[in-house]
Design a protein around this motif. Structure first.
Motif, PDB file in Angstrom:
ATOM      1  N   GLU B   1       0.958  -6.707   3.982  1.00 29.21           N
ATOM      2  CA  GLU B   1       0.299  -5.508   4.485  1.00 29.21           C
ATOM      3  C   GLU B   1       1.105  -4.928   5.646  1.00 29.21           C
ATOM      4  N   ILE B   2       1.322  -3.630   5.614  1.00 35.26           N
ATOM      5  CA  ILE B   2       2.057  -2.964   6.683  1.00 35.26           C
ATOM      6  C   ILE B   2       1.126  -2.736   7.868  1.00 35.26           C
ATOM      7  N   VAL B   3       1.596  -3.118   9.051  1.00 31.39           N
ATOM      8  CA  VAL B   3       0.809  -2.930  10.270  1.00 31.39           C
ATOM      9  C   VAL B   3       1.348  -1.710  11.014  1.00 31.39           C
ATOM     10  N   MET B   4       0.435  -0.844  11.385  1.00 30.02           N
ATOM     11  CA  MET B   4       0.786   0.369  12.123  1.00 30.02           C
ATOM     12  C   MET B   4       0.387   0.199  13.586  1.00 30.02           C
ATOM     13  N   THR B   5       1.277   0.544  14.486  1.00 27.83           N
ATOM     14  CA  THR B   5       0.951   0.528  15.911  1.00 27.83           C
ATOM     15  C   THR B   5       1.180   1.918  16.492  1.00 27.83           C
ATOM     16  N   GLN B   6       0.419   2.255  17.515  1.00 22.74           N
ATOM     17  CA  GLN B   6       0.541   3.557  18.154  1.00 22.74           C
ATOM     18  C   GLN B   6       0.623   3.381  19.667  1.00 22.74           C
ATOM     19  N   ARG B  24       4.499   3.442  14.973  1.00 19.05           N
ATOM     20  CA  ARG B  24       5.514   2.541  14.437  1.00 19.05           C
ATOM     21  C   ARG B  24       4.926   1.733  13.300  1.00 19.05           C
ATOM     22  N   ALA B  25       5.719   1.561  12.241  1.00 16.16           N
ATOM     23  CA  ALA B  25       5.313   0.741  11.101  1.00 16.16           C
ATOM     24  C   ALA B  25       6.058  -0.586  11.121  1.00 16.16           C
ATOM     25  N   SER B  26       5.398  -1.644  10.674  1.00 17.37           N
ATOM     26  CA  SER B  26       6.002  -2.983  10.703  1.00 17.37           C
ATOM     27  C   SER B  26       7.131  -3.134   9.675  1.00 17.37           C
ATOM     28  N   PHE B  83      -7.671  18.217  22.486  1.00 16.41           N
ATOM     29  CA  PHE B  83      -8.034  16.940  23.084  1.00 16.41           C
ATOM     30  C   PHE B  83      -8.919  16.186  22.083  1.00 16.41           C
ATOM     31  N   ALA B  84      -8.404  15.031  21.645  1.00 18.14           N
ATOM     32  CA  ALA B  84      -9.007  14.301  20.528  1.00 18.14           C
ATOM     33  C   ALA B  84      -8.296  12.960  20.404  1.00 18.14           C
ATOM     34  N   VAL B  85      -8.693  12.182  19.404  1.00 15.52           N
ATOM     35  CA  VAL B  85      -7.979  10.955  19.055  1.00 15.52           C
ATOM     36  C   VAL B  85      -7.107  11.259  17.834  1.00 15.52           C
ATOM     37  N   TYR B  86      -5.881  10.768  17.872  1.00 16.51           N
ATOM     38  CA  TYR B  86      -4.941  10.987  16.781  1.00 16.51           C
ATOM     39  C   TYR B  86      -4.574   9.644  16.150  1.00 16.51           C
ATOM     40  N   TYR B  87      -4.676   9.599  14.833  1.00 12.97           N
ATOM     41  CA  TYR B  87      -4.348   8.391  14.076  1.00 12.97           C
ATOM     42  C   TYR B  87      -3.162   8.670  13.155  1.00 12.97           C
ATOM     43  N   CYS B  88      -2.256   7.697  13.065  1.00 14.66           N
ATOM     44  CA  CYS B  88      -1.262   7.777  12.011  1.00 14.66           C
ATOM     45  C   CYS B  88      -1.698   6.873  10.864  1.00 14.66           C
ATOM     46  N   GLN B  89      -1.207   7.152   9.677  1.00  6.80           N
ATOM     47  CA  GLN B  89      -1.520   6.374   8.486  1.00  6.80           C
ATOM     48  C   GLN B  89      -0.290   6.374   7.588  1.00  6.80           C
ATOM     49  N   HIS B  90       0.076   5.216   7.071  1.00  4.14           N
ATOM     50  CA  HIS B  90       1.145   5.185   6.066  1.00  4.14           C
ATOM     51  C   HIS B  90       0.525   5.251   4.683  1.00  4.14           C
ATOM     52  N   PRO B  95      -1.103  -0.004  -1.725  1.00  3.15           N
ATOM     53  CA  PRO B  95      -2.163  -0.164  -0.730  1.00  3.15           C
ATOM     54  C   PRO B  95      -2.170  -1.590  -0.167  1.00  3.15           C
ATOM     55  N   PRO B  96      -2.823  -1.833   0.984  1.00  3.06           N
ATOM     56  CA  PRO B  96      -3.652  -0.874   1.705  1.00  3.06           C
ATOM     57  C   PRO B  96      -2.827   0.118   2.518  1.00  3.06           C
ATOM     58  N   PHE B  97      -3.308   1.341   2.561  1.00  2.00           N
ATOM     59  CA  PHE B  97      -2.619   2.400   3.301  1.00  2.00           C
ATOM     60  C   PHE B  97      -3.233   2.479   4.699  1.00  2.00           C
ATOM     61  N   THR B  98      -2.776   1.586   5.526  1.00  4.79           N
ATOM     62  CA  THR B  98      -3.417   1.317   6.806  1.00  4.79           C
ATOM     63  C   THR B  98      -3.228   2.426   7.835  1.00  4.79           C
ATOM     64  N   PHE B  99      -4.210   2.519   8.719  1.00  2.00           N
ATOM     65  CA  PHE B  99      -4.178   3.426   9.860  1.00  2.00           C
ATOM     66  C   PHE B  99      -3.691   2.676  11.091  1.00  2.00           C
ATOM     67  N   GLY B 100      -3.103   3.427  12.027  1.00  2.00           N
ATOM     68  CA  GLY B 100      -2.853   2.893  13.338  1.00  2.00           C
ATOM     69  C   GLY B 100      -4.130   2.877  14.156  1.00  2.00           C
ATOM     70  N   PRO B 101      -4.102   2.250  15.331  1.00  2.00           N
ATOM     71  CA  PRO B 101      -5.301   2.113  16.165  1.00  2.00           C
ATOM     72  C   PRO B 101      -5.705   3.394  16.889  1.00  2.00           C
TER      73      PRO B 101
END
Lengths: 120, 108
Positions: B1-6, B24-26, B83-90, B95-101
């Protein structure tokens, strides 16, 4: 206009079953994947799984495999997320979302969310 | 599983200033990276897909760049509605097509 309309909020007890729905309109329902995303209170987005309504091909995140079931009825353009035995830790907002096409998996349209509360 | 970090987790910016968010993707996800914006009480909204293509209706002040494992979302001149929260997703290959935190952009 593309729309995804989800079923209403639910309050359930631990151990109960539940099936929530997501009805698509304004596009060809069978040509786009539908995904489910969990958001626990105050937390981020978690990708649960996706289904291709055209042939019911379904993929799950390992974190949710065996915990939920994703299904779809293409005759009524509706996707479902169901639990057989809810836990308090299933309390969350659940979103359905449509992929931009049948071969890319980013979500361009989202439902309004269904809040599920599990409490004794 | 690919881990996404922000990073950062929170970014405090004054209106009119530039905001730069990192993801960043793992492992390599090629250009299969999306960014979403989520405001309180609302569903997420697609901002960028294919790492650099603005979604329909997204203003030109939003831009995305990167490929492989390193990605950036830039908001050139922050407006009050940004002004909001922004998520990245691969969404690369399997799959799984994971989101960052997520990165919360708030008012300085």
């Amino acid at each position: 206009e593309v729309q995804l309309v989800q079923s209403g909020a639910e309050v359930k007890k631990p151990g109960e079953s539940l099936k929530i729905s997501c009805k698509g309109s304004g596009y060809s329902f069978t040509n786009h994947w539908i995904g489910w995303v969990r958001q626990m209170p105050g937390k981020g987005l978690e990708w649960m799984g996706i289904i291709y309504p055209g042939d019911s091909d379904t993929r799950y995140s390992p974190s949710f495999q065996g915990q939920v079931t994703i299904s779809a009825d293409k005759s009524i353009s509706t996707a479902y997320l169901q639990w057989s035995s809810l836990k308090a830790s299933d309390t969350a907002m659940f979103y359905c979302a449509r992929t931009q096409s049948g071969y890319t998996y980013d979500f361009d349209y989202w439902g309004q969310g269904t809040l599920v509360t599990v409490s004794s | 599983e690919i881990v996404m970090t922000q990073s950062p987790a929170t970014l405090s910016v004054s209106p009119g200033e530039r905001a730069t968010l990192s993801c960043r993707a793992s492992q390599s996800v090629s250009g299969n990276l999306a960014w979403y914006q989520q405001k309180p009480g609302q569903a997420p909204r697609l901002v960028i897909y294919g790492a650099s293509t603005r979604a329909t209706g997204i203003p030109a002040r939003f831009s995305g760049s990167g490929s492989g494992t390193e990605f950036t979302l830039t908001i050139s001149s922050l407006q009050s509605e940004d002004f909001a929260v922004y998520y990245c997703q691969h969404y690369n290959l399997w799959p799984p097509f994971t989101f960052g935190p997520g990165t919360k952009v708030d008012i300085k």
